[in-house]
Scaffold this motif. Structure first.
Motif, PDB file in Angstrom:
ATOM      1  N   THR A  95       0.824  -1.214   0.000  1.00  0.00           N
ATOM      2  CA  THR A  95       0.000   0.000   0.000  1.00  0.00           C
ATOM      3  C   THR A  95       0.856   1.261   0.000  1.00  0.00           C
ATOM      4  O   THR A  95       0.602   2.197  -0.774  1.00  0.00           O
ATOM      5  N   ALA A  96       1.893   1.294   0.847  1.00  0.00           N
ATOM      6  CA  ALA A  96       2.634   2.540   1.057  1.00  0.00           C
ATOM      7  C   ALA A  96       3.799   2.729   0.108  1.00  0.00           C
ATOM      8  O   ALA A  96       3.969   3.823  -0.467  1.00  0.00           O
ATOM      9  N   VAL A  97       4.614   1.702  -0.097  1.00  0.00           N
ATOM     10  CA  VAL A  97       5.882   1.897  -0.802  1.00  0.00           C
ATOM     11  C   VAL A  97       5.694   2.368  -2.244  1.00  0.00           C
ATOM     12  O   VAL A  97       6.334   3.335  -2.671  1.00  0.00           O
ATOM     13  N   PRO A  98       4.850   1.732  -3.070  1.00  0.00           N
ATOM     14  CA  PRO A  98       4.699   2.245  -4.447  1.00  0.00           C
ATOM     15  C   PRO A  98       4.202   3.688  -4.499  1.00  0.00           C
ATOM     16  O   PRO A  98       4.680   4.484  -5.317  1.00  0.00           O
ATOM     17  N   ALA A  99       3.261   4.030  -3.623  1.00  0.00           N
ATOM     18  CA  ALA A  99       2.747   5.404  -3.626  1.00  0.00           C
ATOM     19  C   ALA A  99       3.825   6.399  -3.193  1.00  0.00           C
ATOM     20  O   ALA A  99       3.980   7.472  -3.794  1.00  0.00           O
ATOM     21  N   LEU A 100       4.562   6.061  -2.135  1.00  0.00           N
ATOM     22  CA  LEU A 100       5.626   6.956  -1.673  1.00  0.00           C
ATOM     23  C   LEU A 100       6.725   7.084  -2.722  1.00  0.00           C
ATOM     24  O   LEU A 100       7.284   8.173  -2.924  1.00  0.00           O
ATOM     25  N   PHE A 101       7.057   6.002  -3.385  1.00  0.00           N
ATOM     26  CA  PHE A 101       8.070   6.043  -4.441  1.00  0.00           C
ATOM     27  C   PHE A 101       7.611   6.936  -5.589  1.00  0.00           C
ATOM     28  O   PHE A 101       8.392   7.720  -6.131  1.00  0.00           O
ATOM     29  N   LEU A 102       6.335   6.833  -5.950  1.00  0.00           N
ATOM     30  CA  LEU A 102       5.794   7.684  -7.011  1.00  0.00           C
ATOM     31  C   LEU A 102       5.864   9.153  -6.618  1.00  0.00           C
ATOM     32  O   LEU A 102       6.241  10.012  -7.432  1.00  0.00           O
ATOM     33  N   ILE A 103       5.518   9.471  -5.370  1.00  0.00           N
ATOM     34  CA  ILE A 103       5.567  10.867  -4.919  1.00  0.00           C
ATOM     35  C   ILE A 103       6.995  11.401  -5.000  1.00  0.00           C
ATOM     36  O   ILE A 103       7.235  12.523  -5.474  1.00  0.00           O
ATOM     37  N   ALA A 104       7.964  10.612  -4.536  1.00  0.00           N
ATOM     38  CA  ALA A 104       9.357  11.070  -4.559  1.00  0.00           C
ATOM     39  C   ALA A 104       9.848  11.309  -5.979  1.00  0.00           C
ATOM     40  O   ALA A 104      10.459  12.347  -6.277  1.00  0.00           O
ATOM     41  N   ILE A 105       9.564  10.361  -6.882  1.00  0.00           N
ATOM     42  CA  ILE A 105      10.008  10.507  -8.275  1.00  0.00           C
ATOM     43  C   ILE A 105       9.316  11.686  -8.946  1.00  0.00           C
ATOM     44  O   ILE A 105       9.938  12.484  -9.659  1.00  0.00           O
ATOM     45  N   TRP A 106       8.026  11.832  -8.695  1.00  0.00           N
ATOM     46  CA  TRP A 106       7.255  12.896  -9.334  1.00  0.00           C
ATOM     47  C   TRP A 106       7.743  14.267  -8.863  1.00  0.00           C
ATOM     48  O   TRP A 106       7.893  15.188  -9.667  1.00  0.00           O
ATOM     49  N   LEU A 107       7.970  14.415  -7.571  1.00  0.00           N
ATOM     50  CA  LEU A 107       8.441  15.704  -7.064  1.00  0.00           C
ATOM     51  C   LEU A 107       9.846  16.026  -7.582  1.00  0.00           C
ATOM     52  O   LEU A 107      10.185  17.201  -7.801  1.00  0.00           O
ATOM     53  N   PHE A 108      10.672  15.002  -7.788  1.00  0.00           N
ATOM     54  CA  PHE A 108      12.026  15.234  -8.312  1.00  0.00           C
ATOM     55  C   PHE A 108      11.995  15.579  -9.797  1.00  0.00           C
ATOM     56  O   PHE A 108      12.693  16.495 -10.245  1.00  0.00           O
ATOM     57  N   ALA A 109      11.169  14.869 -10.568  1.00  0.00           N
ATOM     58  CA  ALA A 109      11.150  15.077 -12.025  1.00  0.00           C
ATOM     59  C   ALA A 109      10.280  16.257 -12.429  1.00  0.00           C
ATOM     60  O   ALA A 109      10.619  16.996 -13.363  1.00  0.00           O
ATOM     61  N   GLN A 110       9.154  16.449 -11.738  1.00  0.00           N
ATOM     62  CA  GLN A 110       8.225  17.532 -12.077  1.00  0.00           C
ATOM     63  C   GLN A 110       7.856  18.306 -10.812  1.00  0.00           C
ATOM     64  O   GLN A 110       6.759  18.168 -10.271  1.00  0.00           O
ATOM     65  N   PRO A 111       8.781  19.135 -10.297  1.00  0.00           N
ATOM     66  CA  PRO A 111       8.487  19.841  -9.028  1.00  0.00           C
ATOM     67  C   PRO A 111       7.331  20.816  -9.117  1.00  0.00           C
ATOM     68  O   PRO A 111       6.721  21.138  -8.105  1.00  0.00           O
ATOM     69  N   GLY A 112       6.982  21.290 -10.313  1.00  0.00           N
ATOM     70  CA  GLY A 112       5.903  22.264 -10.445  1.00  0.00           C
ATOM     71  C   GLY A 112       4.561  21.660 -10.794  1.00  0.00           C
ATOM     72  O   GLY A 112       3.644  22.373 -11.182  1.00  0.00           O
ATOM     73  N   VAL A 113       4.403  20.355 -10.658  1.00  0.00           N
ATOM     74  CA  VAL A 113       3.155  19.704 -11.039  1.00  0.00           C
ATOM     75  C   VAL A 113       2.032  20.090 -10.073  1.00  0.00           C
ATOM     76  O   VAL A 113       2.284  20.435  -8.908  1.00  0.00           O
ATOM     77  N   ASP A 114       0.803  20.028 -10.599  1.00  0.00           N
ATOM     78  CA  ASP A 114      -0.366  20.305  -9.767  1.00  0.00           C
ATOM     79  C   ASP A 114      -0.436  19.282  -8.633  1.00  0.00           C
ATOM     80  O   ASP A 114      -0.469  18.063  -8.860  1.00  0.00           O
ATOM     81  N   ARG A 115      -0.455  19.773  -7.387  1.00  0.00           N
ATOM     82  CA  ARG A 115      -0.424  18.868  -6.242  1.00  0.00           C
ATOM     83  C   ARG A 115      -1.694  18.021  -6.140  1.00  0.00           C
ATOM     84  O   ARG A 115      -1.662  16.917  -5.582  1.00  0.00           O
ATOM     85  N   TRP A 116      -2.827  18.516  -6.653  1.00  0.00           N
ATOM     86  CA  TRP A 116      -4.053  17.722  -6.615  1.00  0.00           C
ATOM     87  C   TRP A 116      -3.944  16.513  -7.545  1.00  0.00           C
ATOM     88  O   TRP A 116      -4.424  15.424  -7.209  1.00  0.00           O
ATOM     89  N   VAL A 117      -3.312  16.714  -8.687  1.00  0.00           N
ATOM     90  CA  VAL A 117      -3.095  15.586  -9.604  1.00  0.00           C
ATOM     91  C   VAL A 117      -2.172  14.557  -8.950  1.00  0.00           C
ATOM     92  O   VAL A 117      -2.424  13.345  -8.999  1.00  0.00           O
ATOM     93  N   LEU A 118      -1.089  15.040  -8.335  1.00  0.00           N
ATOM     94  CA  LEU A 118      -0.160  14.137  -7.655  1.00  0.00           C
ATOM     95  C   LEU A 118      -0.854  13.368  -6.539  1.00  0.00           C
ATOM     96  O   LEU A 118      -0.663  12.146  -6.392  1.00  0.00           O
ATOM     97  N   ALA A 119      -1.685  14.066  -5.760  1.00  0.00           N
ATOM     98  CA  ALA A 119      -2.400  13.405  -4.665  1.00  0.00           C
ATOM     99  C   ALA A 119      -3.366  12.358  -5.198  1.00  0.00           C
ATOM    100  O   ALA A 119      -3.451  11.239  -4.658  1.00  0.00           O
ATOM    101  N   ALA A 120      -4.083  12.679  -6.271  1.00  0.00           N
ATOM    102  CA  ALA A 120      -5.061  11.740  -6.819  1.00  0.00           C
ATOM    103  C   ALA A 120      -4.381  10.479  -7.345  1.00  0.00           C
ATOM    104  O   ALA A 120      -4.826   9.350  -7.069  1.00  0.00           O
ATOM    105  N   VAL A 121      -3.302  10.660  -8.095  1.00  0.00           N
ATOM    106  CA  VAL A 121      -2.611   9.493  -8.655  1.00  0.00           C
ATOM    107  C   VAL A 121      -1.991   8.644  -7.552  1.00  0.00           C
ATOM    108  O   VAL A 121      -2.066   7.408  -7.570  1.00  0.00           O
ATOM    109  N   SER A 122      -1.366   9.305  -6.557  1.00  0.00           N
ATOM    110  CA  SER A 122      -0.720   8.569  -5.469  1.00  0.00           C
ATOM    111  C   SER A 122      -1.746   7.788  -4.641  1.00  0.00           C
ATOM    112  O   SER A 122      -1.524   6.614  -4.305  1.00  0.00           O
ATOM    113  N   LEU A 123      -2.859   8.433  -4.316  1.00  0.00           N
ATOM    114  CA  LEU A 123      -3.878   7.744  -3.526  1.00  0.00           C
ATOM    115  C   LEU A 123      -4.519   6.610  -4.317  1.00  0.00           C
ATOM    116  O   LEU A 123      -4.846   5.554  -3.750  1.00  0.00           O
ATOM    117  N   ALA A 124      -4.686   6.820  -5.622  1.00  0.00           N
ATOM    118  CA  ALA A 124      -5.224   5.741  -6.452  1.00  0.00           C
ATOM    119  C   ALA A 124      -4.285   4.539  -6.460  1.00  0.00           C
ATOM    120  O   ALA A 124      -4.725   3.382  -6.383  1.00  0.00           O
TER     121      ALA A 124
END
Length: 396
Positions: free
Chosen positions: A51-80
């Protein structure tokens, strides 16, 4: 949605999955844990990890590669992704499911990933330096860089960027620092491990290790205010060797003091790791304590001692602040230890600070200097490895 909220929700889902997984598998087994393939905690950890590791890994990679991304999109994808992991792991939870094997495989994968990060980081650093060094050599002749004896960068053209004065200053200061730190540190380690009482050792070793915790800027101030003027007034001027407090000797002595705990503490731990049976055997053959130390303990501990010396050498070569405040910034070649000189690391900092054009050779030269420093350090490691292996063969 703030990233912190997303992290908290993911962790809460993982914790809930842990509790639900344990309860569900126990209920399926009729409350008898002996019917389960694995312990109940493994079923809970299987759900929590997926449950936790894939979502946390996605958040870390996304914030590193696309720091200016919409946080709501990031939250939706991570929670999904967390919900998907929770649902998949729950669907597999059954008494005959090999939860322990799944958890251990997952954890082993995480360990491999963490081990790979250091390797990939090193590769990234080397590749970035190689790329920028290639840009530098496309604008400045490599012959003039490696064999030039003048360092005189001028933004706008007409620069002379010979590395030899910087290499000479780096090696000169490092040799003096090691000549101070290795004997003092090694003798202190031998005394504390073989001769000192337990009470004295418990007091002396922490006091020596305090030196390692002092910031290098403090050592630099000590070199600038105390050691430099002392050497100038009592040695350089009376001998007619110079009139400046900034000198190779100033930086080398202070850097040597800084390196003492690296040699002493590591060597002490390594000497203490030598089996007591070797000492007892030497004593049984009639050896004195000093003979046992010289002919048995030190040869057995030599590989580790060489590693401690190599660590001290790497610190000496890479030190910047003590050199800036103790040795000055003059790029010159000479044998007088009371003259001001500089090192590669100091010039790397000076070329990359202030208003600089990162397409100019005067700035790109910092990457060539960094790559040269990396090669020198790598060469030290290779030589030390060769010496250790050769001596170990003779000892064995």
């Amino acid at each position: 949605m703030p990233v912190s909220w997303t992290l908290l929700i993911v962790l809460a889902m993982a914790a809930a999955g842990f509790v639900i997984g344990r309860s569900r598998v126990l209920a399926a087994a009729g409350g008898d844990s002996r019917k389960l393939h694995s312990r109940t905690s493994y079923y809970g950890w299987n759900i929590a990890l997926f449950t936790a590791v894939p979502a946390l890994f996605l958040i870390a990679i996304w914030l590193f590669a696309q720091p200016g991304v919409d946080r709501w999109v990031l939250a939706a994808v991570s929670l999904a992704l967390a919900v998907a992991g929770l649902g998949l792991s729950l669907s597999r939870t059954a008494p005959d499911f090999r939860a322990r094997n799944a958890v251990e495989t997952f954890v082993r994968g995480l360990l491999i990933l963490c081990s790979s990060i250091a390797i990939l980081t090193t590769a990234g650093i080397v590749l970035s330096m190689l790329f920028e060094t290639g840009n530098f050599f496309s604008q400045y002749p490599w012959q003039d860089f490696f064999f030039g004896t003048t360092w005189s960068p001028r933004f706008g053209g007409g620069s002379e960027l010979g590395i030899l004065p910087l290499v000479w200053g780096t090696l000169y200061i490092s040799v003096i620092a090691l000549a101070v730190s290795i004997p003092i540190g090694l003798f202190a380690a031998i005394y504390m491990s073989e001769y000192a009482s337990h009470r004295l050792r418990s007091i002396a070793k922490p006091l020596i290790e305090i030196l390692a915790g002092i910031p290098t800027i403090v050592y630099g101030l000590f070199a600038l205010i105390t050691v430099g003027p002392l050497l100038r007034d009592y040695f350089a001027q009376p001998l007619g060797l110079g009139s400046s407090g900034s000198s190779v000797m100033t930086a080398g002595l202070v850097m040597g003091i800084m390196l003492i705990p690296f040699v002493s503490s590591l060597s002490d731990d390594i000497i203490n790791a030598v089996p007591q049976s070797l000492r007892d055997g030497a004593y049984g053959l009639g050896s004195t304590r000093s003979e046992t130390v010289r002919k048995v303990v030190l040869p057995a501990a030599l590989p580790g001692i060489v590693g401690a010396i190599l660590l001290a050498a790497s610190r000496a070569i890479g030190e910047t602040m003590i050199v800036v405040m103790g040795a000055g910034a003059a790029a010159r070649m000479g044998l007088n230890p009371f003259e001001a000189m500089t090192t590669i690391t100091v010039k790397i900092v000076s070329q990359l600070t202030g208003d600089t054009d990162f397409a100019a050779p005067e700035t790109l030269v910092a990457f060539a200097l960094g790559l040269t420093l990396f090669v020198v350090t790598l060469g030290l490691n290779i030589v030390a490895l060769y010496v250790v292996r050769k001596y170990r063969e003779q000892y064995e």
